[in-house]
Motif scaffolding. Sequence first.
Motif, PDB file in Angstrom:
ATOM      1  N   TYR A  72     -12.072  37.445 -23.389  1.00 51.93           N
ATOM      2  CA  TYR A  72     -11.948  38.849 -23.797  1.00 51.93           C
ATOM      3  C   TYR A  72     -12.811  39.762 -22.931  1.00 51.93           C
ATOM      4  O   TYR A  72     -12.425  40.891 -22.646  1.00 51.93           O
ATOM      5  N   LEU A  73     -13.962  39.289 -22.515  1.00 54.92           N
ATOM      6  CA  LEU A  73     -14.868  40.113 -21.727  1.00 54.92           C
ATOM      7  C   LEU A  73     -14.366  40.302 -20.289  1.00 54.92           C
ATOM      8  O   LEU A  73     -14.321  41.423 -19.796  1.00 54.92           O
ATOM      9  N   LYS A  74     -13.962  39.205 -19.650  1.00 55.77           N
ATOM     10  CA  LYS A  74     -13.669  39.278 -18.224  1.00 55.77           C
ATOM     11  C   LYS A  74     -12.198  39.482 -17.907  1.00 55.77           C
ATOM     12  O   LYS A  74     -11.868  40.237 -17.007  1.00 55.77           O
ATOM     13  N   THR A  80     -13.224  38.065 -30.716  1.00 54.82           N
ATOM     14  CA  THR A  80     -13.433  36.621 -30.786  1.00 54.82           C
ATOM     15  C   THR A  80     -13.592  36.167 -32.225  1.00 54.82           C
ATOM     16  O   THR A  80     -13.034  35.136 -32.629  1.00 54.82           O
ATOM     17  N   LYS A 105     -10.913  42.689 -20.322  1.00 54.10           N
ATOM     18  CA  LYS A 105     -11.824  43.846 -20.228  1.00 54.10           C
ATOM     19  C   LYS A 105     -11.925  44.573 -21.573  1.00 54.10           C
ATOM     20  O   LYS A 105     -11.778  45.783 -21.660  1.00 54.10           O
ATOM     21  N   ASP A 106     -12.164  43.801 -22.615  1.00 52.32           N
ATOM     22  CA  ASP A 106     -12.250  44.337 -23.970  1.00 52.32           C
ATOM     23  C   ASP A 106     -13.613  44.991 -24.185  1.00 52.32           C
ATOM     24  O   ASP A 106     -14.631  44.513 -23.687  1.00 52.32           O
ATOM     25  N   GLU A 107     -13.631  46.078 -24.930  1.00 55.50           N
ATOM     26  CA  GLU A 107     -14.886  46.768 -25.219  1.00 55.50           C
ATOM     27  C   GLU A 107     -15.665  46.093 -26.342  1.00 55.50           C
ATOM     28  O   GLU A 107     -16.866  46.255 -26.455  1.00 55.50           O
ATOM     29  N   GLU A 108     -14.990  45.379 -27.212  1.00 54.54           N
ATOM     30  CA  GLU A 108     -15.618  44.674 -28.329  1.00 54.54           C
ATOM     31  C   GLU A 108     -15.241  43.191 -28.295  1.00 54.54           C
ATOM     32  O   GLU A 108     -14.529  42.708 -29.176  1.00 54.54           O
ATOM     33  N   PRO A 109     -15.716  42.434 -27.307  1.00 53.38           N
ATOM     34  CA  PRO A 109     -15.298  41.032 -27.221  1.00 53.38           C
ATOM     35  C   PRO A 109     -15.806  40.184 -28.385  1.00 53.38           C
ATOM     36  O   PRO A 109     -15.142  39.235 -28.782  1.00 53.38           O
ATOM     37  N   HIS A 110     -16.965  40.522 -28.952  1.00 52.57           N
ATOM     38  CA  HIS A 110     -17.463  39.760 -30.108  1.00 52.57           C
ATOM     39  C   HIS A 110     -16.521  39.925 -31.304  1.00 52.57           C
ATOM     40  O   HIS A 110     -16.181  38.944 -31.971  1.00 52.57           O
ATOM     41  N   TYR A 127     -14.831  34.440 -25.905  1.00 54.08           N
ATOM     42  CA  TYR A 127     -15.632  35.627 -25.604  1.00 54.08           C
ATOM     43  C   TYR A 127     -15.518  35.973 -24.116  1.00 54.08           C
ATOM     44  O   TYR A 127     -15.295  37.126 -23.754  1.00 54.08           O
ATOM     45  N   LEU A 128     -15.663  34.964 -23.269  1.00 57.55           N
ATOM     46  CA  LEU A 128     -15.544  35.213 -21.824  1.00 57.55           C
ATOM     47  C   LEU A 128     -14.146  35.696 -21.460  1.00 57.55           C
ATOM     48  O   LEU A 128     -13.990  36.563 -20.592  1.00 57.55           O
TER      49      LEU A 128
END
Length: 137
Positions: free
Chosen positions: A13-15, A26, A18-23, A10-11
Motif C-alpha cells: 500500500y505504501l510503495k 492494511t 502510494k496510499d496516504e493511509e497504508p496502516h 503495508y509495503l
Amino acid sequence: MIDVLYYMYYLFYLKKLKDEEPHARTIWLLGIFFSYWVFCAIDLFLLFFFLYSISLEFALIIFFLGVLLFYWIYSKKGRGKFVVEEKKPLIYGSFCLSVIWAILFFVITVAMFLSSAFIGKYMYQLVEPMSRMVFGE
C-alpha cells in the motif's frame, strides 16, 4: 506470520499504490481476510454437523468483529507501527519468501471467497442424506 502479512501488505500500500493511509488499509484488508477465514470455518462446521448456514447478520457481525480486533491490536496497541518501524518481520530473513507468502495468502483467500458457495452447496448435498439416515425426517 500475521506480522509478515501486515508488513508485506503495508509495503504494498505504501510503495505500489502510494496510499496516504497504508496502516488503515492494511488493517482493513487483514481484518476482512481473517474474519472471512473464521466465517468459513464456522459456516462449514455448522453446515456439516447441523445442516445450518450462517445468516447474513451473523456473517456481518463476524466481519465487524474481525476488523475491530485487528484495529485494536495493530492501531490502538501500536503493534502496526512497531511491526513496520522496528520489527520488519520476514520469513527466514527472505524478502522474496515473504512476498510469495503474502501473494499466496491473498490468492487462496480470494479463491476461497469465489468457491465457498459451491463448496457449501456440495457439502449440503453430501451431508443432508446422512443426516436423514441418522436423525430421520
